[in-house]
Design a protein around this motif. Sequence first.
Motif, mmCIF file in Angstrom:
data_model
loop_
_atom_site.group_PDB
_atom_site.id
_atom_site.type_symbol
_atom_site.label_atom_id
_atom_site.label_comp_id
_atom_site.label_asym_id
_atom_site.label_seq_id
_atom_site.Cartn_x
_atom_site.Cartn_y
_atom_site.Cartn_z
ATOM 1 N N PHE A 161 63.521 94.149 68.871
ATOM 2 C CA PHE A 161 63.354 95.365 69.668
ATOM 3 C C PHE A 161 63.737 95.132 71.128
ATOM 4 C CE2 PHE A 161 59.834 96.683 66.520
ATOM 5 C CZ PHE A 161 60.761 97.282 65.690
ATOM 6 N N LEU A 162 63.312 93.992 71.685
ATOM 7 C CA LEU A 162 63.614 93.693 73.084
ATOM 8 C C LEU A 162 65.122 93.557 73.306
ATOM 9 C CD1 LEU A 162 60.782 91.102 73.824
ATOM 10 C CD2 LEU A 162 61.007 93.368 74.863
ATOM 11 N N LEU A 163 65.786 92.841 72.412
ATOM 12 C CA LEU A 163 67.229 92.647 72.566
ATOM 13 C C LEU A 163 68.019 93.912 72.238
ATOM 14 C CD1 LEU A 163 67.484 89.020 71.191
ATOM 15 C CD2 LEU A 163 67.788 89.757 73.561
ATOM 16 N N THR A 164 67.494 94.727 71.330
ATOM 17 C CA THR A 164 68.142 96.010 71.037
ATOM 18 C C THR A 164 68.099 96.922 72.255
ATOM 19 O OG1 THR A 164 67.645 95.857 68.677
ATOM 20 C CG2 THR A 164 68.085 98.048 69.549
ATOM 21 N N ASP A 165 66.983 96.907 72.991
ATOM 22 C CA ASP A 165 66.889 97.706 74.220
ATOM 23 C C ASP A 165 67.948 97.291 75.233
ATOM 24 O OD1 ASP A 165 64.778 99.180 73.243
ATOM 25 O OD2 ASP A 165 63.225 98.025 74.284
ATOM 26 N N VAL A 166 68.317 96.004 75.205
ATOM 27 C CA VAL A 166 69.293 95.486 76.167
ATOM 28 C C VAL A 166 70.726 95.692 75.675
ATOM 29 C CG1 VAL A 166 70.143 93.394 77.311
ATOM 30 C CG2 VAL A 166 67.667 93.766 77.055
ATOM 31 N N PHE A 167 70.988 95.360 74.405
ATOM 32 C CA PHE A 167 72.364 95.336 73.900
ATOM 33 C C PHE A 167 72.728 96.532 73.018
ATOM 34 C CE2 PHE A 167 71.468 90.855 74.798
ATOM 35 C CZ PHE A 167 72.606 90.487 75.486
ATOM 36 N N GLY A 168 71.747 97.274 72.530
ATOM 37 C CA GLY A 168 72.022 98.380 71.626
ATOM 38 C C GLY A 168 71.869 97.956 70.178
ATOM 39 N N ARG A 169 71.497 98.924 69.312
ATOM 40 C CA ARG A 169 71.172 98.585 67.922
ATOM 41 C C ARG A 169 72.364 98.145 67.107
ATOM 42 N NH1 ARG A 169 69.761 104.564 65.379
ATOM 43 N NH2 ARG A 169 71.840 105.460 65.614
ATOM 44 N N ASP A 170 73.591 98.488 67.500
ATOM 45 C CA ASP A 170 74.764 98.110 66.725
ATOM 46 C C ASP A 170 75.220 96.678 66.980
ATOM 47 O OD1 ASP A 170 75.015 100.510 65.366
ATOM 48 O OD2 ASP A 170 76.186 101.422 66.969
ATOM 49 N N ARG A 171 74.554 96.004 67.919
ATOM 50 C CA ARG A 171 74.979 94.632 68.226
ATOM 51 C C ARG A 171 73.951 93.584 67.827
ATOM 52 N NH1 ARG A 171 77.034 94.419 74.249
ATOM 53 N NH2 ARG A 171 77.123 92.222 73.680
ATOM 54 N N VAL A 172 72.755 93.998 67.423
ATOM 55 C CA VAL A 172 71.707 93.047 67.033
ATOM 56 C C VAL A 172 71.564 93.052 65.515
ATOM 57 C CG1 VAL A 172 69.283 92.401 67.286
ATOM 58 C CG2 VAL A 172 70.514 93.414 69.233
ATOM 59 N N ARG A 227 80.415 92.713 70.100
ATOM 60 C CA ARG A 227 80.883 94.075 69.823
ATOM 61 C C ARG A 227 80.114 94.600 68.610
ATOM 62 N NH1 ARG A 227 84.994 90.584 68.065
ATOM 63 N NH2 ARG A 227 85.760 90.953 65.945
ATOM 64 N N ASP A 228 80.299 95.860 68.276
ATOM 65 C CA ASP A 228 79.504 96.499 67.230
ATOM 66 C C ASP A 228 79.643 95.818 65.867
ATOM 67 O OD1 ASP A 228 78.677 98.265 69.109
ATOM 68 O OD2 ASP A 228 79.796 99.992 68.350
ATOM 69 N N SER A 229 78.568 95.907 65.099
ATOM 70 C CA SER A 229 78.519 95.282 63.777
ATOM 71 C C SER A 229 79.615 95.782 62.852
ATOM 72 C CB SER A 229 77.164 95.562 63.117
ATOM 73 O OG SER A 229 76.116 95.057 63.892
ATOM 74 N N GLY A 230 80.037 97.043 63.009
ATOM 75 C CA GLY A 230 81.064 97.612 62.152
ATOM 76 C C GLY A 230 82.385 96.875 62.211
ATOM 77 N N SER A 231 82.566 96.032 63.224
ATOM 78 C CA SER A 231 83.801 95.259 63.363
ATOM 79 C C SER A 231 83.879 94.109 62.363
ATOM 80 C CB SER A 231 83.906 94.683 64.780
ATOM 81 O OG SER A 231 83.806 95.699 65.746
ATOM 82 N N PHE A 232 82.756 93.818 61.683
ATOM 83 C CA PHE A 232 82.686 92.642 60.807
ATOM 84 C C PHE A 232 82.406 93.059 59.367
ATOM 85 C CE2 PHE A 232 81.261 91.620 65.080
ATOM 86 C CZ PHE A 232 82.135 90.598 65.424
ATOM 87 N N ARG A 233 83.279 93.884 58.807
ATOM 88 C CA ARG A 233 83.061 94.388 57.458
ATOM 89 C C ARG A 233 83.468 93.390 56.382
ATOM 90 N NH1 ARG A 233 81.539 99.550 57.582
ATOM 91 N NH2 ARG A 233 82.011 100.810 59.414
ATOM 92 N N MET A 234 84.443 92.538 56.662
ATOM 93 C CA MET A 234 84.987 91.661 55.624
ATOM 94 C C MET A 234 84.735 90.180 55.884
ATOM 95 S SD MET A 234 86.106 93.918 53.625
ATOM 96 C CE MET A 234 86.929 92.892 52.422
ATOM 97 N N ALA A 235 84.287 89.811 57.061
ATOM 98 C CA ALA A 235 84.111 88.388 57.375
ATOM 99 C C ALA A 235 82.906 88.196 58.282
ATOM 100 C CB ALA A 235 85.365 87.846 58.051
#
Length: 201
Positions: A67-78, A105-113
């Motif tokens: 939660f603390l890191l999501t507040d800083v970096f956003g939910r798509d990066r944690v 960068r956002d989690s969606g960037s890592f769909r295959m690897a």
Amino acid sequence: MPVALTTALEQPAPLVPPRKRWTREECAALEASGIWDQQKLELIDGELISKMGKNRPHVIALMRMMFLLTDVFGRDRVNLAAPIDVAAEDNPSNDPEPDLIVLRRDSGSFRMASPQPSDLALVGEIADTTLRFDLTVKARLYARAGIVDYWVLDLNARRLIVHREPEGDGYRSVVAYSEAEKVAALGAAEAELLVGEMFGG
């Protein structure tokens, strides 16, 4: 001519039985076959390590850190419990799954690897029974990969051990912060976090 029994018994026995060294490729085949559940095992230095069951303090601390890191970096990066790549020479025999990672960068960037070390802003482990392993074996593995910000939350001593400046198979900077102190991730130096907020109760 048969070998005398006494001669055979005099041969020194190995102190430790030989172990099977595993590779990522072999583990992937086992996982696909359904023989083992990868979420309960982790491949480190060619050995399958049983990931200990998470007790309530571990679960609470992990969620608070998230939660603390999501507040800083956003939910798509944690991400929680996500496998990562390490150094190219270590990848064939390692498939670590840290408790928490922060992506650049956002989690969606890592769909295959899996994310590469350069994709990671921070790697975190929650430690109670695994503290020594996280501070030695895992730290060396992450340092060789060049992971720039490695945090180990020590539940028993209620402190955060921050590893930075990877060099070879170690970190030149290892600093322990008490629960009364604040620390900021390298990727967000302006956002200081109180270490005590990562613990429950």
